[in-house]
Structures are given as C-alpha cells and as structure tokens.
Design a protein around this motif. Structure first.
Motif, PDB file in Angstrom:
ATOM      1  N   ARG A 219     -26.729 -30.002 -11.148  1.00 52.81           N
ATOM      2  CA  ARG A 219     -27.879 -29.440 -11.069  1.00 52.81           C
ATOM      3  C   ARG A 219     -28.994 -30.013 -11.878  1.00 52.81           C
ATOM      4  O   ARG A 219     -30.043 -30.173 -11.374  1.00 52.81           O
ATOM      5  CB  ARG A 219     -27.703 -27.777 -11.311  1.00 52.81           C
ATOM      6  CG  ARG A 219     -29.092 -27.362 -11.090  1.00 52.81           C
ATOM      7  CD  ARG A 219     -28.773 -25.815 -10.712  1.00 52.81           C
ATOM      8  NE  ARG A 219     -28.091 -25.233 -11.670  1.00 52.81           N
ATOM      9  CZ  ARG A 219     -28.054 -23.765 -11.962  1.00 52.81           C
ATOM     10  NH1 ARG A 219     -28.324 -23.031 -10.566  1.00 52.81           N
ATOM     11  NH2 ARG A 219     -27.357 -23.099 -12.846  1.00 52.81           N
ATOM     12  N   VAL A 416     -22.865 -21.231 -21.372  1.00 47.80           N
ATOM     13  CA  VAL A 416     -23.391 -19.866 -21.443  1.00 47.80           C
ATOM     14  C   VAL A 416     -22.497 -19.034 -20.661  1.00 47.80           C
ATOM     15  O   VAL A 416     -22.607 -17.866 -20.902  1.00 47.80           O
ATOM     16  CB  VAL A 416     -24.971 -20.216 -20.710  1.00 47.80           C
ATOM     17  CG1 VAL A 416     -24.926 -20.213 -19.151  1.00 47.80           C
ATOM     18  CG2 VAL A 416     -25.542 -18.930 -21.256  1.00 47.80           C
ATOM     19  N   ASN A 430     -20.139 -28.219 -12.315  1.00 46.00           N
ATOM     20  CA  ASN A 430     -20.583 -28.228 -10.572  1.00 46.00           C
ATOM     21  C   ASN A 430     -19.850 -26.966  -9.915  1.00 46.00           C
ATOM     22  O   ASN A 430     -19.979 -26.928  -8.810  1.00 46.00           O
ATOM     23  CB  ASN A 430     -20.482 -29.263 -10.020  1.00 46.00           C
ATOM     24  CG  ASN A 430     -19.137 -30.033 -10.096  1.00 46.00           C
ATOM     25  OD1 ASN A 430     -18.161 -29.474  -9.715  1.00 46.00           O
ATOM     26  ND2 ASN A 430     -18.937 -31.328 -10.263  1.00 46.00           N
ATOM     27  N   TRP A 431     -18.779 -26.400 -10.507  1.00 45.74           N
ATOM     28  CA  TRP A 431     -18.091 -25.170 -10.036  1.00 45.74           C
ATOM     29  C   TRP A 431     -17.078 -25.617  -9.001  1.00 45.74           C
ATOM     30  O   TRP A 431     -16.962 -24.637  -8.104  1.00 45.74           O
ATOM     31  CB  TRP A 431     -19.080 -24.119  -9.561  1.00 45.74           C
ATOM     32  CG  TRP A 431     -19.855 -23.478 -10.854  1.00 45.74           C
ATOM     33  CD1 TRP A 431     -21.074 -23.833 -10.989  1.00 45.74           C
ATOM     34  CD2 TRP A 431     -19.487 -22.935 -11.987  1.00 45.74           C
ATOM     35  NE1 TRP A 431     -21.531 -23.252 -12.104  1.00 45.74           N
ATOM     36  CE2 TRP A 431     -20.462 -22.680 -12.759  1.00 45.74           C
ATOM     37  CE3 TRP A 431     -18.116 -22.422 -12.583  1.00 45.74           C
ATOM     38  CZ2 TRP A 431     -20.580 -22.136 -13.839  1.00 45.74           C
ATOM     39  CZ3 TRP A 431     -18.148 -21.838 -13.777  1.00 45.74           C
ATOM     40  CH2 TRP A 431     -19.092 -21.788 -14.563  1.00 45.74           C
TER      41      TRP A 431
ATOM     42  N   TRP B 251     -22.405 -24.257  -6.943  1.00 42.19           N
ATOM     43  CA  TRP B 251     -23.105 -23.343  -7.876  1.00 42.19           C
ATOM     44  C   TRP B 251     -23.811 -22.375  -6.925  1.00 42.19           C
ATOM     45  O   TRP B 251     -24.325 -21.285  -7.388  1.00 42.19           O
ATOM     46  CB  TRP B 251     -23.999 -23.875  -8.992  1.00 42.19           C
ATOM     47  CG  TRP B 251     -24.670 -25.105  -8.451  1.00 42.19           C
ATOM     48  CD1 TRP B 251     -24.584 -26.518  -9.058  1.00 42.19           C
ATOM     49  CD2 TRP B 251     -25.861 -24.990  -8.340  1.00 42.19           C
ATOM     50  NE1 TRP B 251     -25.573 -27.166  -8.557  1.00 42.19           N
ATOM     51  CE2 TRP B 251     -26.461 -26.655  -7.924  1.00 42.19           C
ATOM     52  CE3 TRP B 251     -26.912 -24.235  -7.648  1.00 42.19           C
ATOM     53  CZ2 TRP B 251     -27.567 -26.880  -7.831  1.00 42.19           C
ATOM     54  CZ3 TRP B 251     -28.292 -24.504  -7.452  1.00 42.19           C
ATOM     55  CH2 TRP B 251     -28.622 -25.690  -7.280  1.00 42.19           C
ATOM     56  N   ARG B 253     -22.512 -20.628  -5.026  1.00 45.25           N
ATOM     57  CA  ARG B 253     -21.745 -19.475  -4.084  1.00 45.25           C
ATOM     58  C   ARG B 253     -21.884 -18.556  -5.075  1.00 45.25           C
ATOM     59  O   ARG B 253     -21.040 -17.196  -4.730  1.00 45.25           O
ATOM     60  CB  ARG B 253     -20.249 -20.101  -4.061  1.00 45.25           C
ATOM     61  CG  ARG B 253     -19.600 -20.265  -5.453  1.00 45.25           C
ATOM     62  CD  ARG B 253     -17.936 -20.675  -5.227  1.00 45.25           C
ATOM     63  NE  ARG B 253     -17.706 -21.178  -6.492  1.00 45.25           N
ATOM     64  CZ  ARG B 253     -16.588 -21.703  -6.711  1.00 45.25           C
ATOM     65  NH1 ARG B 253     -15.785 -21.757  -5.655  1.00 45.25           N
ATOM     66  NH2 ARG B 253     -15.974 -22.132  -7.800  1.00 45.25           N
ATOM     67  N   PHE B 254     -22.247 -18.453  -6.169  1.00 44.01           N
ATOM     68  CA  PHE B 254     -22.597 -17.294  -7.201  1.00 44.01           C
ATOM     69  C   PHE B 254     -23.813 -16.394  -6.825  1.00 44.01           C
ATOM     70  O   PHE B 254     -24.616 -16.920  -6.012  1.00 44.01           O
ATOM     71  CB  PHE B 254     -22.868 -17.813  -8.778  1.00 44.01           C
ATOM     72  CG  PHE B 254     -21.765 -18.462  -9.389  1.00 44.01           C
ATOM     73  CD1 PHE B 254     -20.826 -17.589  -9.820  1.00 44.01           C
ATOM     74  CD2 PHE B 254     -21.882 -19.713  -9.379  1.00 44.01           C
ATOM     75  CE1 PHE B 254     -19.811 -18.183 -10.628  1.00 44.01           C
ATOM     76  CE2 PHE B 254     -20.655 -20.534 -10.001  1.00 44.01           C
ATOM     77  CZ  PHE B 254     -19.719 -19.761 -10.700  1.00 44.01           C
ATOM     78  N   GLN B 256     -26.740 -16.019  -7.710  1.00 44.21           N
ATOM     79  CA  GLN B 256     -27.669 -16.528  -8.923  1.00 44.21           C
ATOM     80  C   GLN B 256     -29.032 -15.711  -9.193  1.00 44.21           C
ATOM     81  O   GLN B 256     -29.594 -15.667 -10.051  1.00 44.21           O
ATOM     82  CB  GLN B 256     -27.903 -18.088  -8.358  1.00 44.21           C
ATOM     83  CG  GLN B 256     -27.002 -18.657  -8.716  1.00 44.21           C
ATOM     84  CD  GLN B 256     -27.320 -20.070  -8.485  1.00 44.21           C
ATOM     85  OE1 GLN B 256     -28.160 -20.746  -9.420  1.00 44.21           O
ATOM     86  NE2 GLN B 256     -27.362 -20.849  -7.296  1.00 44.21           N
ATOM     87  N   PHE B 260     -27.133 -13.943 -13.606  1.00 44.57           N
ATOM     88  CA  PHE B 260     -26.605 -15.150 -13.828  1.00 44.57           C
ATOM     89  C   PHE B 260     -27.060 -15.723 -14.663  1.00 44.57           C
ATOM     90  O   PHE B 260     -28.389 -16.104 -14.577  1.00 44.57           O
ATOM     91  CB  PHE B 260     -26.458 -15.850 -12.368  1.00 44.57           C
ATOM     92  CG  PHE B 260     -25.804 -17.140 -12.364  1.00 44.57           C
ATOM     93  CD1 PHE B 260     -24.295 -16.981 -12.011  1.00 44.57           C
ATOM     94  CD2 PHE B 260     -26.407 -18.416 -12.467  1.00 44.57           C
ATOM     95  CE1 PHE B 260     -23.631 -18.162 -11.994  1.00 44.57           C
ATOM     96  CE2 PHE B 260     -25.558 -19.425 -12.393  1.00 44.57           C
ATOM     97  CZ  PHE B 260     -24.172 -19.385 -12.188  1.00 44.57           C
ATOM     98  N   PRO B 261     -26.396 -16.200 -15.940  1.00 41.51           N
ATOM     99  CA  PRO B 261     -27.106 -16.709 -17.133  1.00 41.51           C
ATOM    100  C   PRO B 261     -27.675 -18.132 -17.073  1.00 41.51           C
ATOM    101  O   PRO B 261     -28.134 -18.644 -18.192  1.00 41.51           O
ATOM    102  CB  PRO B 261     -25.913 -16.574 -17.975  1.00 41.51           C
ATOM    103  CG  PRO B 261     -24.782 -16.780 -17.401  1.00 41.51           C
ATOM    104  CD  PRO B 261     -24.841 -16.364 -16.241  1.00 41.51           C
ATOM    105  N   GLU B 262     -27.344 -18.750 -15.962  1.00 46.57           N
ATOM    106  CA  GLU B 262     -28.124 -20.293 -16.028  1.00 46.57           C
ATOM    107  C   GLU B 262     -28.932 -20.263 -14.814  1.00 46.57           C
ATOM    108  O   GLU B 262     -28.482 -20.498 -13.611  1.00 46.57           O
ATOM    109  CB  GLU B 262     -27.093 -21.470 -16.119  1.00 46.57           C
ATOM    110  CG  GLU B 262     -27.535 -22.413 -16.159  1.00 46.57           C
ATOM    111  CD  GLU B 262     -26.434 -23.507 -16.295  1.00 46.57           C
ATOM    112  OE1 GLU B 262     -25.975 -24.186 -17.161  1.00 46.57           O
ATOM    113  OE2 GLU B 262     -26.046 -24.082 -15.257  1.00 46.57           O
ATOM    114  N   MET B 263     -30.269 -20.511 -15.044  1.00 47.92           N
ATOM    115  CA  MET B 263     -31.064 -20.492 -13.857  1.00 47.92           C
ATOM    116  C   MET B 263     -31.927 -22.112 -14.021  1.00 47.92           C
ATOM    117  O   MET B 263     -32.096 -22.380 -14.948  1.00 47.92           O
ATOM    118  CB  MET B 263     -32.347 -19.535 -14.229  1.00 47.92           C
ATOM    119  CG  MET B 263     -31.876 -18.185 -14.246  1.00 47.92           C
ATOM    120  SD  MET B 263     -33.127 -16.998 -15.016  1.00 47.92           S
ATOM    121  CE  MET B 263     -32.127 -15.725 -15.312  1.00 47.92           C
TER     122      MET B 263
END
Lengths: 766, 766
Positions: A219, A416, A430-431, B251, B253-254, B256, B260-263
């Motif tokens: 990302r 995190v 990247n999951w 990412w 699929r979360f 967000q 969700f701790p990463e923006m």
C-alpha cells in the motif's frame, strides 16, 4: 595506483579461478528462461542469490484496469516478461519470481537511438514508442547475466548485478541521437494512480538520484535509487504526464522539461542524451535502497566502486556457483540436471535482501531501523514457501533462514496489528492468501535446532498472531472450532491451515516447556475434524449454525470454502497427522482408492477453468501440482500400506511437471516453492509436515547427490540401479543400516552421512 | 514519587515567578489577534518563539481551484483564520504568519459532540458538517495560549504548545457521543490532489502516529506526527474519500472503516469516540517531526512528558516573556505598546524550528541530516525578511540569526541547483519572489561580526548563487548588465535587487580579502544605472536590444517590469548608494519634490486595484507600506538636505499603518518584516541597507527603550520631550556626545550605551 588495481584484479580473478578449481561450474545448468512462458511467472534477468536488485527485461506493462475493471490479462505480467512477446519495453530493477499477484517493476531503463520517443508504444504498434523488437536467437539468460539485441535501436543490452546494484552495459551504434530513458511511469500491475509520487535529482552530468513511491499490492512502498553513467550526457529532460499536479506556482516558471535538475510528480519520464560512436559502450550502475538516496549511493559505492562490467558478472556468477554447489548431483540426463539447478536457482531468488550495506532498512512502521546482527529480508510469500522452501533453507541455507525468521520477528515488532507476516514485501503487509504461515517457518527452524534468535519471544509472537480475533475468521475459529463459511470465505482452507499452524505452535511450546501453550494449541490443532463431513468423506464448509453448507461441489474451487484447491485436494490437508486423517476418512480401505482416483480421475474442463494459476499441464487427473495445497499429497501413501505408490507418483510428477523449456513450469513457481518441491523430491525425501523433524521418503531422481552443509559436514545420497523405469525403492540404507520407517530426520541429514536407495522397476509390496 | 513531582512543580513555579520578578510581564501587551482581519494574514493560535508547531484555529479551507482556475478568494486564508468568519473548522498545527501565498494547515483536529459528521460543512451551512459557530466574545488569544468556545458542540477549546508539540485541552459537556476528528484532507491552499499520501497508525487506544505528504507551494513536503490522548477512546474509524485508490487487493477485505489500526490513502478523515461527563477534559498532545513518526514521538516525550496543560502554558508564556523582554519600552500610550510588543511577537514567530530534539531534519535533498552545532530553521521568506527582520535578529537574536544562516548554508549544500534559499520551507525551495536575498542576510551577519560560521564558504555560496545563469534572468543580467524585459518578467525589480545583492557580496568579499570577488561584484552593483531612464526620471524596463520599453506607465504594477511595486516606489531602490541614486535622479532639487509627491499624490483607484497584498489603508499617497519595496524609502530624506521629512514621515507611517485591532495591519505581515519595520522605526533607527553597519535615524516613537543584548550589554534609547506632536529630532546624543551624522552603527548598539533623542514639534532645518 593503477598497479595496485591490476594486482587486485589478478587476485580476484585467481580467487575466482581457485573457486572454480574446487567446485564444479554449475552455471551452465541454470536456465533462467525456464518458466518465463505461460504460468511460471519467472523472470530471465540478472540477480545475485537473494539479491535486492533483480534486473530484468519487461516485455509489457498492461494496465491493472481495463474499462474501470480489473484487467485479467495483466496477470500474465506478474514478472514483467512473457516469452511469447516480440518486444522488450525496457529493463526494470525489481521483480517477483513466480508470483500469482504482483507489484514492483521499479525504474525502467531503456536505451534507444533515433528521434526521442518518450512513450513505450504498444505490442501492436511498437514503432509508436521506445520499445524494441527482439529475438530469442539474440538473447542469453544466465545467472547474474542477461544479454539481448534490441533490434529497433541496433543496441546490444547486457545486464548484471551485485546485491543492491544493477549494472547495465549498452553497446550503441554510431549515433548523434542516442538516449537512455528512465521511465518512472512504468511498473508491474500498474495503473494511473499507482504512482503516489516520484522524484528525481540530476546531481551532475553522470549522477541521478531519486525515488518512486507507489500504492498497490504494497500500500505504501517507496524505493530510492542512485544512477550513475559511465559517460556524461550532454543534455537531458523530462515529461510529467500527470494531469493531477494542480499547483501553478513559482517552480512552474522554470523550463522544467529541459535540463532542469529537479523533477517531481506522479507520472515522470526522463531522458538523457548522448552522442555515440560505433560500438561505444555506455554503462549504468543503478543502486537501490529502502531508506534514502544517500543509502542507495552508499550501496553503489560500496558494492561496485569501478566500471568493470565483466568483473561484476564474474563475481556474481561466482556467488551463484558457490550457492548452487552446496548440492552437487548427477542425474539420468542433462535435462534433469538443468531442471534441478534451475530449481535451486529459482529457490535462491528470494526472500530478497531488504537493507542497505550499513544495515538500515524501512520497517513496517515506516520508520528506519537497523538490522542488528542479521540480514533483513523481504518478499515473504509464506502461504507458498512454508511448505518446502523454508525447510530447504534449513538444510542448504540455515544461516539465511534464521535471518529470515529474525526479519519476520522484526516485522512483528513493528506491526500495529501485532501479527507476524502473512505476505509481506517492502515494509508492507499485503495480506495475500490465508493462514498465519510465519508460524510453521518459525516452528520448523526451532524444532530443527536452527534458532539463533529469541525462541521464547518467537513463540509468543506465534501465539499472539494465532489469537488475533479480528483477523480473517480467527475469532469464530477460536469460539466454534472452525471458520464458519457464512462468516468468512475459504472457510475450510482456513480451518485446516489454522489447525496445522496451531499444531506447529504446540510443538514449539512443548520444546520450550510452555505447557500452557502446548495444551491450548494442541487442542486447536484438532479443529480439522470439525469440517470433515463423514457422510460424503470430504472436508466441507460448515455454517455458523453448525450445519454443513448444502450447495456443495467437491470438484469446484469456486465459492466452495476453499482457495486454490477443491475439496478433493484440500480434504487431504492434515499434514500434522496423516494417520488420524486416514482413520477419519475410513482407513486404508477407503482412503487408498480415494487417493488413487485423485491422480487418475478425469477432471471436466469446466472445473479446470476455475483452477487458478496453472496450465492444463499443471494438473494430473484432479491432482493440482501447479498450486500448493496438494504438494504433500503424493507422499501420503507412506502412511498407508502402499508406500510404493508414493514412489511412482513422485517420479511421475517430477517428469510431467518440470521441463527445461520456457514453458517448463506447470504453474507459478511461487517464489521458489515449486522448485523446492522438485529439489527435495529429486533427492528422495520431502518435508510433508514442516515443524516436525521428519522428511518423508519418496523416490529419488538423482543418481547421486552430495549436500555440503554449513556445519562442514556432508550428506550424500545414492540411488543404486537408477533409471527412468526403476522408480520403486527396494530398500534404503542410512549410513549402512537399513531404514525401517518411511522417513529420515533432520538430524540424520545435519549429522552428515549417506543415504542409499536401491531402485527397482517393480514395487516392493510388503 | 508524588512528593518529588510536587516539589518539582513548586520549583518550576518559583522559577517562573523569579523570572517574573526580574522581568516585566509583557504578555498582556501582545495581541495575536492583530492582523487576523483583512490583509494581515496573521494567525491567533498558540506557539512558542520560532516554534515548529504553530497551532491555530482555521475558520475556512477554500479550495485552491474553482471551476478549474485559481480561486483568488482562498488568498484570504493564507494563515487559515479570517476574523470576520463566524465558524471555526478546527485547529491545525502549522501556519505561516503574514504570507501572501500559502501552504501548511497540517493535521486539523476538531472536537465535536452529537451525531458524527465527517465533513467540515460550509460557512453557509455550518450545521451540515463538523465545524462550529463561535464568537469573539468567547475567544482569547495570548502568546502560547488560545481559547474559544465552540458553540455548536458546547465545547471549550484551549490550545498551548511547546516547540514541537501542540497541546489541546477540550472541555466537553456530558455526552455519549463525544468525538475527536483528525482531518487529513484539510489544509491551507488545498486542492483535490494536493495530498500525495497520508498514513495513520493507531498504535494503541491513546496513541496515533502517521504522516501527511503534500504537493503544492512546497512540491514535496512530508510532516510526521504522533498524537497522544489523555483518555482512551472506546472506538475509532476513518473514511477515505479518494476515488483514486484503484487497487482492490487483499487489504481491501478488512473492514477498514472501523477500528482498523492502519489507515492510508489520499483523502483520509479519522475519528475517535469518547463518552464524556459534564466538564470532562480530554487533552491531546500532538507532536510534529520533519523526519519520522519515531522522531515525533521522541519530540513529544522529551518536550512534554506529562499532562499538565497549565504548566506548558506557563512555561511557554515564560519563554515568550524572556524573548519579549529583550527590549523593554515605554511609549506614549498602551495602544502603541501593544503595537510594539505584538510586533516583536510577530517578528519572533519565524523562521521556524525545523529539526527534531535530536537535531535530525529532512534536507533539501530529501535525505535526513543532523544539524551539528546549530538549530536548523525553515520558513525563509527572504525577499521580505532580509530588509529589517534579519537585521533585527542581529540585534535581538544574534545566536538564532547565525543559526538561520547555518540553515541557509546547509540548504545550499543540499541544493541540486547549488543555490542559497530564495523562499524555502520544509525541505523545499518554492522559488517565490525574486532576487537572491540570502545574500544580504549573510552579508549583514558577516559585516556586523555575527558570523560564527565558515564565512569564506558562505561568500562562495553567495557568489555561486549570484552567477547561476539559468536562474531568473541572471545570465542576461551578467551579459548585458540588466535583465531584459522581453526575456524575463519583473525585469527592473530583478535588476535593482540583483545589483543591491551584488553590492552585499562585494562588501563581504572585501572584508574577507577576496579582492577578485570584490571587484567582480562591485561592478555588478552599479547595474541599477542601466535601467534608469533619465528622460523620464524613473527606473524603466529595458529590452534586450538596449531600448527602453515603450508602453510604460509609472503608476501601474501590471506587467511594467516590477513586482509588488510600481516605478514610483521601485525607482527609489538603490539601498546601497542613495547618494549616487539621488545624483542620478537630478540631485536634491529634483529628488526631494519627487519623494515628497510619493507621499502626497493621489493614486487613482485603478492602480490601487493592481496593488497586491494590501488594504486601502496600506497605502499613503502612492507610498505602499503594505508591500516591501519601499520600506526604506521614508528614510531617504536623510541623504538629502531635508532629513526632518524622514522624521515626520516615519511617525506618520507608524501611526497610520499599525493599530492594536484585528485589522491593524495595512498589508501582509510577511513573516515579521512589517513588524520588524515597526520595531526599528519606533526605536528611532532603521537598516536602510543591510550589509552595511549603518542604521539610518528616524524619529523614535518610544519614550524610553532598553535593549538587553545577548553579549550582556545594554543599549538604551530615550526620547526627551516625546509626544505625538514632537515628531522632529532636534539633536541626538550617543553616549552623551552629539551625533553629527544621520546614522548610528551596529557597533554603537552592541557596545552598549545610550542614545538620547531631543524631540520638538518643529523641524530643525539646518
């Protein structure tokens, strides 16, 4: 000064020669072109083992989007190169090897002659851009060396690389219009907004620095560079093709298109102009850094402080030969030897080095860290590579494998989410794919005694990751003992893989005397049973109400609770307890015919069409070798009364799935997993269950093999009466003593010794 | 532990008190609200002297673009706050003070109650968004402290700051729906694509880190932050409003949007939810760093390791009082004292600190550097500030001024153009305005003996900058002795300013015994003569063929060869040799009436409309005080036989151009230059020609003044018989001896001593 330099050169050459005298030259057996056609997704370019720079020709750069939708055609360009293409767009510095999704392709360089063209053109109209026709007849791909003639420009391109520096050598014709193009718009899996920002400084008339920042599979990814020319350019310029740069302020008053030394924007292409004489070589050193342009420059000056292309090629090929010769084999024919060493080559392309020469790297938290006492690696395709690649490293690359674990633990520290890597590259998670397969990699290292890191901390990291309730159905899995299909997709695959990963944690916990964790995760390791439907004899998606999914097709991979595999393949996935699994499935009597039919049944075309990432050749019956979930399956006969079927199947797969040709891989090489399968299976054994010390025996394809272990010991393998017909193992002697079980252990290998297989054309049914 | 803390508190308080006993409390005389209405472009928020964080309310955020064109209305929001607005959008952490172009406004925070709204709303429909109505009756702006009631949310907002940390204190009503919004889309001079990338990590339930990367006035600017809450939020979330994020990978699929701790993305807004009781305070520490989130966190923990808001406010106000009290004045009335100290306050807002507590900062080359032995500063509005602000620093802030020069030299070292800063901020050169006015700043420091840096290197940097042929007409200037108007805009202004800058280089060269450079640049310093048209008595644009531009209007500023000034004002710009200039213009006989008429003529409205950056009040006749080119002009009578006219004009300008009201500044404060003019002129002297040691005498507005010099000495000023009528100076005694010339020197000040003006209501014409 000159004298010293020459002496040094002689010294280096004689060192290289001395090395050559002691070790066989295995370079000729590596054909990087293997897998570049169809689904292999490998690249033919130049790199050192585990190199940061993987400098390779790109034959096209299709857009990620077509008419506002994902463009499935771009999938062919995961590694940037497709053998059937007739043109080369240029040479970029970063590539994944064998992946089924992609990114990278940073910093495309293209040498051209004639009128300047600042767009790549298209495959259908190559003359409309800077790309060039080429012919495989004029192409040579070796480890750390790639050469091609660019027909449209009459330029011979040669590439080599050190770890962090790509080295280009372009032989030009006489021309007043010779150009080097640096295309910062280019990239793999590209789209209009993928470039977040790019920045270029023309430091002087031979040195360029800058960076490329992208968003995509990673990302938030930034790669820094320093680019040095062997000859000064006489003019330069750039084009920003972005319509997004709105600010019309004061830096806009410059003529930024010509000889303006600071370029910035979202869609940059730069060019550097030369006048060349016939046969004149222009060389480029192109260094990367995850940290800064300063770091890239330091990497360049440290790794290649000269302009001797041949020296770098020679030194980097010597590095390859050193790694390749860790295992020397004799096989039945040259083709198989090429398959074998190209497999070793592909297995050693990654994970890739991700730190500067001074140990600095960008962490997952986007801060700069120093790797203290280890080499930091990235490109962890763990769903693939936990199976055989990391176990292979525990044999052939234990030091590197421990450093890879350290890199994963650093990732965890910086996460995190407080999770170990799933699929990570370039300071990003990247999951991709499922499971928490850092766990088996760590467990395998710990259980095999290759853990020069804080194992207790690693265990905690594994347990914490496995308890991350908001991740991909884990919460449901912990509460209900399975991932409910109505709550999370690929529910059966997840349940099965979580259960196996949990078993790994339990083994580690036991070894480290954390009996609380051993119990917690041993219990979870049994969860595979919860998705087995005895009424049909298959693993089957279960809903949150406890009932099995009704609409269910055991041959389909489409929305059936699995990923990259159907119920047939995935139902065999209990690597940590095949005996119990066979019992569950009705014992030998029902299991063996079931397994037999996997290899012999006829899969209707409509189901093949659903199967991702492989060619028609990547499948045998309904056994999908081109994807990973069944990689252990052919070894499962060892847990039945008919182990000879393993021997037969293995030799068949080795023959059918690997060929020394561009289309020689039946599916994505997946960062070396497919290759690692070939290497292990050729040697006669395979890690069916990483995290255990056992390697299940198959049928060796080698005549002899000798593994030079890092601990100084040697483990040899011999196959007596080896032939293409004699695929069955009559008996096996380990250090002269007959083996009574169908496995050897990691200690057996690491202690040194010899393993002798007696081969025959008929199975020993006893 | 607690006891120690209390003792420490008492100690700190008593220290603060001790300070108060020795120095007057000048805080009440500073009104940060001055200049926030109309054209002053100051901000009312909280900052320490030269602070990195300048935390202030923004009353609107108009777009840089309107219908695809530059939106001139946004100009009003250079500092984010306009006094006439009725709503506050939020509180952001970086602001320019008094600029006429803009950027910044990073990290807007807004506390709200009720249903969550994640858009700011508009001035016309504030209820449609999170912004809030406010009233000046409920607003208090002091140095390092700002307080306002947010009517729509029933929240009292208080702000203070240390150097690198903004400290928010929000007093909430009882509410189950209390929110803190962090708007990363907000910004000053914003537009859709200005955000290059933003990134946020929720490290835990009280700590957030991240960065904002923008392109705009600064082309490539990244600011990192760490944000700490005094109370854990119970949930959080974000919205990415960008349609540019194309990648739909894993990412995605979360969920967000929630917890969700990463923006990450281009257009993020985040919120943090609380339940509050009546009167509950939620505090936020918000630290910045030019380098990393790690740096921001270190800055926070070093500068404010506690949650005591009042302590920070007290300490930061003590810092202000220390700086303000470097000059203590008595004036004729409180209003003038407020003007004076608010001037000192505005003068000490910038350049701003640009390094972490450990000395790390981002350089112009985008690499991380360490400032060795100096504080690194940014925000160099040099076309404005070389005139009086940096000379003021050579008196009141010599240590800081030398550090600013060091910062400029570091910029030069990092510059790919090999140029000293023109207008630089945040590791970027924005190329705003003309000239190479780092030169007079450096020359002024060198000539005044305030050069604890490598002066010879500084001289080389000045010369190299001045010879940069591709920059803004310098090549033509060097070849032809002037900038041809058909080749480069603002040609006369450039020629005149280059000539003055060149004179500065010559003086430095002479002092450093580089006679080659002295000669080269002394010759260039005469170039002002080349654009003087004796036939009309004005400086006039000349074409490359040597002829003067024909279509020419001496009153217009529009495409007439000038910038921010017309021929009337700019023709008087030869600060390095007024005597020669007066001769050129026909001697006293013609020059004095000419200068008289500048102040008395009636400028037709159409020409006023062309004059940028000022209100109608910022102009006296045709004398434009609201812009800088004429700031020295009222002192030019000192070079004629009628110096009393300087005295009269100065007192008139002090009266007419500065008022203790929100609309009290007649033009942009321009990073303190307007204020520095006020301070010097009030004290009775002014640096007409920085780079010389002389201060030209005017007419003091103070009754008494005492300057506490860094060298421990004291320089006092006294105006005997001071009154609003007694604007004329009868005689001046320096250390008791009558002055025979119309200037004092820098040494006179730095040696300590006293300067006594005898004032009268009638001029002394002799």
């Amino acid at each position: 000064m000159k004298k010293t330099f020459i002496s040094l050169l002689i010294l280096l050459q004689s060192t290289a020669f001395a090395q050559t005298k002691n070790t066989p030259n295995l370079i000729p057996f590596v054909k990087p072109i293997i897998g570049t056609q169809k689904m292999g997704h490998t690249f033919p370019g130049a790199t050192v083992p585990f190199g940061m720079v993987q400098l390779s020709p790109d034959t096209d750069t299709l857009s990620y989007e077509k008419n506002g939708k994902y463009n499935p055609d771009m999938y062919r360009y995961c590694a940037g190169y497709q053998y059937d293409d007739r043109t080369i767009v240029g040479f970029s510095h970063t590539h994944f090897s064998g992946t089924g999704h992609s990114d990278l392709g940073d910093f495309l360089i293209m040498p051209t002659t004639g009128a300047l063209q600042l767009n790549p053109g298209t495959a259908n109209n190559p003359a409309g851009g800077y790309r060039s026709a080429f012919s495989h007849a004029n192409e040579l791909a070796e480890p750390a060396y790639y050469k091609v003639k660019l027909d449209d420009h009459n330029i011979t391109a040669e590439l080599t690389a050190s770890n962090r520096v790509g080295f280009h050598q372009y032989t030009f014709p006489a021309s007043d219009q010779s150009h080097i193009i640096l295309d910062l718009m280019a990239g793999i899996y590209n789209y209009e907004n993928k470039n977040v920002w790019t920045f270029v400084r023309v430091e002087n008339d031979t040195l360029i620095t800058g960076y490329r920042q992208t968003t995509g599979w990673a990302r938030t990814r930034t790669v820094y560079f320093a680019m040095s020319f062997s000859k000064p350019f006489y003019q330069y310029g750039s084009q920003n093709n972005s319509k997004k740069e709105v600010y019309r302020g004061f830096w806009g008053r410059f003529d930024q298109a010509h000889n303006f030394p600071e370029m910035a924007g979202r869609q940059l292409r730069a060019y550097f102009d030369f006048k060349t004489t016939e046969g004149e070589k222009i060389k480029i050193k192109f260094a990367l850094s995850p940290v800064s342009t300063e770091g890239a420059l330091r990497n360049m000056r440290t790794e290649i402080p000269h302009w001797n292309f041949d020296q770098v090629k020679q030194e980097s090929q010597a590095l390859w030969n050193k790694e390749l010769s860790k295992v020397t084999v004799e096989m039945l024919n040259a083709d198989e030897k090429i398959n074998f060493y190209t497999g070793v080559y592909h297995a050693f392309l990654g994970p890739t080095t991700y730190m500067d020469v001074d140990g600095s790297y960008k962490g997952l938290d986007q801060n700069i860290h120093k790797a203290n006492g280890f080499t930091n690696y990235t490109t962890f395709s763990l769903w693939d590579t936990y199976r055989a690649l990391h176990p292979l490293f525990n044999v052939l690359q234990p030091k590197r494998n421990a450093d890879m674990v350290q890199s994963m633990l650093a990732h965890y520290d910086q996460s995190v989410h407080k999770m170990l890597p799933v699929w990570s590259h370039y300071a990003n998670e990247n999951w991709c794919m499922i499971g928490y397969h850092s766990v088996p990699v760590i467990a395998d290292a710990v259980m095999k005694g290759n853990a020069p890191f804080d194992a207790m901390k690693a265990l905690e990291a594994c347990a914490t990751t496995a308890r991350h309730k908001s991740f991909d159905g884990i919460g449901y899995y912990m509460e209900q003992g399975y991932v409910p299909d109505d709550k999370s997709s690929s529910s059966v695959s997840k349940t099965l893989e979580y259960a196996y990963d949990d078993w790994c944690i339990a083994q580690m916990a036991k070894k480290l005397n954390r009996m609380d964790l051993y119990e917690e995760f041993s219990k979870r390791a049994l969860n595979y049973k919860n998705v087995y439907d005895a009424s049909i004899g298959f693993m089957r998606p279960k809903l949150s109400n406890g009932s099995f999914k009704t609409q269910f097709d055991v041959l389909s991979t489409h929305n059936q609770g699995f990923i990259e595999g159907n119920a047939w393949n995935y139902s065999l996935y209990v690597p940590h307890d095949p005996t119990a699994m066979i019992q569950l499935m009705g014992g030998d009597k029902r299991f063996i015919p079931h397994l037999d039919s996997l290899f012999t049944m006829d899969l209707p075309d409509k189901f093949f069409a659903e199967t991702e990432d492989i060619t028609r050749d990547g499948i045998i019956g309904n056994y999908v070798h081109g994807n990973e979930p069944a990689h252990h399956v052919a070894y499962l006969y060892n847990w039945t009364t008919q182990p000879w079927k393993t021997q037969d199947r293995i030799r068949m797969i080795l023959k059918k799935m690997y060929h020394p040709t561009p289309d020689g891989l039946g599916g994505n090489d997946d960062c070396g997993q497919m290759s690692a399968w070939y290497i292990f299976s050729s040697l006669g054994f395979y890690p069916v269950c990483p995290g255990s010390e056992q390697y299940s025996l198959g049928s060796p394809a080698v005549k002899t093999a000798s593994i030079q272990l890092e601990n100084g010991k040697v483990f040899t393998i011999e196959a007596k009466n080896q032939s293409d017909k004699n695929v069955y193992v009559q008996k096996v002697l380990l250090n002269g003593k007959p083996l009574t079980q169908h496995y050897i252990t990691h200690s057996d290998i690491m202690n040194g010794g010899n393993l002798v297989f007696y081969m025959a054309s008929k199975p020993v049914k006893k």
